[in-house]
Design a protein around this motif. Sequence first.
Motif, PDB file in Angstrom:
ATOM      1  N   GLY A  29       0.819  -1.214   0.000  1.00  0.00           N
ATOM      2  CA  GLY A  29       0.000   0.000   0.000  1.00  0.00           C
ATOM      3  C   GLY A  29       0.849   1.259   0.000  1.00  0.00           C
ATOM      4  O   GLY A  29       0.554   2.221  -0.719  1.00  0.00           O
ATOM      5  N   VAL A  30       1.893   1.268   0.806  1.00  0.00           N
ATOM      6  CA  VAL A  30       2.798   2.424   0.866  1.00  0.00           C
ATOM      7  C   VAL A  30       3.488   2.603  -0.479  1.00  0.00           C
ATOM      8  O   VAL A  30       3.579   3.717  -1.003  1.00  0.00           O
ATOM      9  N   ARG A  31       3.947   1.517  -1.062  1.00  0.00           N
ATOM     10  CA  ARG A  31       4.614   1.584  -2.361  1.00  0.00           C
ATOM     11  C   ARG A  31       3.654   2.088  -3.438  1.00  0.00           C
ATOM     12  O   ARG A  31       4.020   2.930  -4.263  1.00  0.00           O
ATOM     13  N   ALA A  32       2.423   1.576  -3.425  1.00  0.00           N
ATOM     14  CA  ALA A  32       1.433   1.990  -4.436  1.00  0.00           C
ATOM     15  C   ALA A  32       1.076   3.465  -4.301  1.00  0.00           C
ATOM     16  O   ALA A  32       0.792   4.131  -5.302  1.00  0.00           O
ATOM     17  N   GLY A  35       4.901   6.367  -1.347  1.00  0.00           N
ATOM     18  CA  GLY A  35       5.684   6.684  -0.151  1.00  0.00           C
ATOM     19  C   GLY A  35       4.791   6.769   1.073  1.00  0.00           C
ATOM     20  O   GLY A  35       3.558   6.679   0.988  1.00  0.00           O
ATOM     21  N   TRP A  36       5.443   6.943   2.219  1.00  0.00           N
ATOM     22  CA  TRP A  36       4.706   6.963   3.482  1.00  0.00           C
ATOM     23  C   TRP A  36       3.774   8.172   3.589  1.00  0.00           C
ATOM     24  O   TRP A  36       2.614   8.035   3.959  1.00  0.00           O
ATOM     25  N   LEU A  37       4.271   9.363   3.292  1.00  0.00           N
ATOM     26  CA  LEU A  37       3.431  10.560   3.449  1.00  0.00           C
ATOM     27  C   LEU A  37       2.199  10.529   2.543  1.00  0.00           C
ATOM     28  O   LEU A  37       1.087  10.819   3.008  1.00  0.00           O
ATOM     29  N   PRO A  38       2.339  10.178   1.266  1.00  0.00           N
ATOM     30  CA  PRO A  38       1.123  10.065   0.449  1.00  0.00           C
ATOM     31  C   PRO A  38       0.177   8.974   0.956  1.00  0.00           C
ATOM     32  O   PRO A  38      -1.046   9.114   0.881  1.00  0.00           O
ATOM     33  N   TYR A  39       0.729   7.891   1.496  1.00  0.00           N
ATOM     34  CA  TYR A  39      -0.102   6.809   2.039  1.00  0.00           C
ATOM     35  C   TYR A  39      -0.927   7.309   3.224  1.00  0.00           C
ATOM     36  O   TYR A  39      -2.125   7.053   3.313  1.00  0.00           O
ATOM     37  N   ALA A  41      -1.653  10.448   3.874  1.00  0.00           N
ATOM     38  CA  ALA A  41      -2.525  11.549   3.458  1.00  0.00           C
ATOM     39  C   ALA A  41      -3.721  11.083   2.627  1.00  0.00           C
ATOM     40  O   ALA A  41      -4.682  11.846   2.449  1.00  0.00           O
ATOM     41  N   ALA A  42      -3.704   9.872   2.130  1.00  0.00           N
ATOM     42  CA  ALA A  42      -4.756   9.397   1.216  1.00  0.00           C
ATOM     43  C   ALA A  42      -6.176   9.536   1.776  1.00  0.00           C
ATOM     44  O   ALA A  42      -7.065  10.018   1.062  1.00  0.00           O
ATOM     45  N   PRO A  43      -6.457   9.157   3.036  1.00  0.00           N
ATOM     46  CA  PRO A  43      -7.840   9.332   3.526  1.00  0.00           C
ATOM     47  C   PRO A  43      -8.284  10.797   3.542  1.00  0.00           C
ATOM     48  O   PRO A  43      -9.430  11.110   3.222  1.00  0.00           O
ATOM     49  N   ARG A  44      -7.372  11.704   3.874  1.00  0.00           N
ATOM     50  CA  ARG A  44      -7.721  13.134   3.866  1.00  0.00           C
ATOM     51  C   ARG A  44      -7.958  13.623   2.437  1.00  0.00           C
ATOM     52  O   ARG A  44      -8.876  14.391   2.183  1.00  0.00           O
ATOM     53  N   ASN A  45      -7.136  13.157   1.513  1.00  0.00           N
ATOM     54  CA  ASN A  45      -7.319  13.531   0.108  1.00  0.00           C
ATOM     55  C   ASN A  45      -8.655  13.024  -0.424  1.00  0.00           C
ATOM     56  O   ASN A  45      -9.306  13.709  -1.223  1.00  0.00           O
ATOM     57  N   GLU A  46      -9.068  11.846   0.030  1.00  0.00           N
ATOM     58  CA  GLU A  46     -10.376  11.328  -0.370  1.00  0.00           C
ATOM     59  C   GLU A  46     -11.497  12.218   0.160  1.00  0.00           C
ATOM     60  O   GLU A  46     -12.496  12.446  -0.535  1.00  0.00           O
ATOM     61  N   LEU A  47     -11.341  12.752   1.372  1.00  0.00           N
ATOM     62  CA  LEU A  47     -12.353  13.661   1.915  1.00  0.00           C
ATOM     63  C   LEU A  47     -12.388  14.980   1.145  1.00  0.00           C
ATOM     64  O   LEU A  47     -13.469  15.550   0.945  1.00  0.00           O
ATOM     65  N   ARG A  93      -4.344   5.017   9.501  1.00  0.00           N
ATOM     66  CA  ARG A  93      -3.030   4.971   8.841  1.00  0.00           C
ATOM     67  C   ARG A  93      -1.963   5.771   9.575  1.00  0.00           C
ATOM     68  O   ARG A  93      -0.793   5.665   9.265  1.00  0.00           O
ATOM     69  N   ASN A  94      -2.356   6.596  10.533  1.00  0.00           N
ATOM     70  CA  ASN A  94      -1.386   7.402  11.270  1.00  0.00           C
ATOM     71  C   ASN A  94      -0.673   6.608  12.360  1.00  0.00           C
ATOM     72  O   ASN A  94       0.246   7.110  12.975  1.00  0.00           O
TER      73      ASN A  94
END
Length: 95
Positions: A29-32, A35-39, A41-47, A93-94
Amino acid sequence: MRDGQESADSSDDDDDDDDDTRVAALLAGVRAAGGWLPYVAAPRNELVEFRRQLPSLQRGPSSVPAKVERLFTDLGVPDEVFRHVLAFWRSARNY
């Protein structure tokens, strides 16, 4: 007694396999995500994306508290402010 010991050892191996599977899934998941920060941040970006689509999704009166509704639906609230508020939210994820 030996049979009981083998049984306990095999359940430990199963737990290790489960842990290995979860770690492999986390790393995938982190690789997809890139990186760690985008991983993280993904739930917030979805919101943020949900907020952008929300006006076209509304169909009737809301049962959400007015402050929350305003945060999501008031276009006068800039995305930067919305993201700042979300920065205080911790997703699974945090941790």
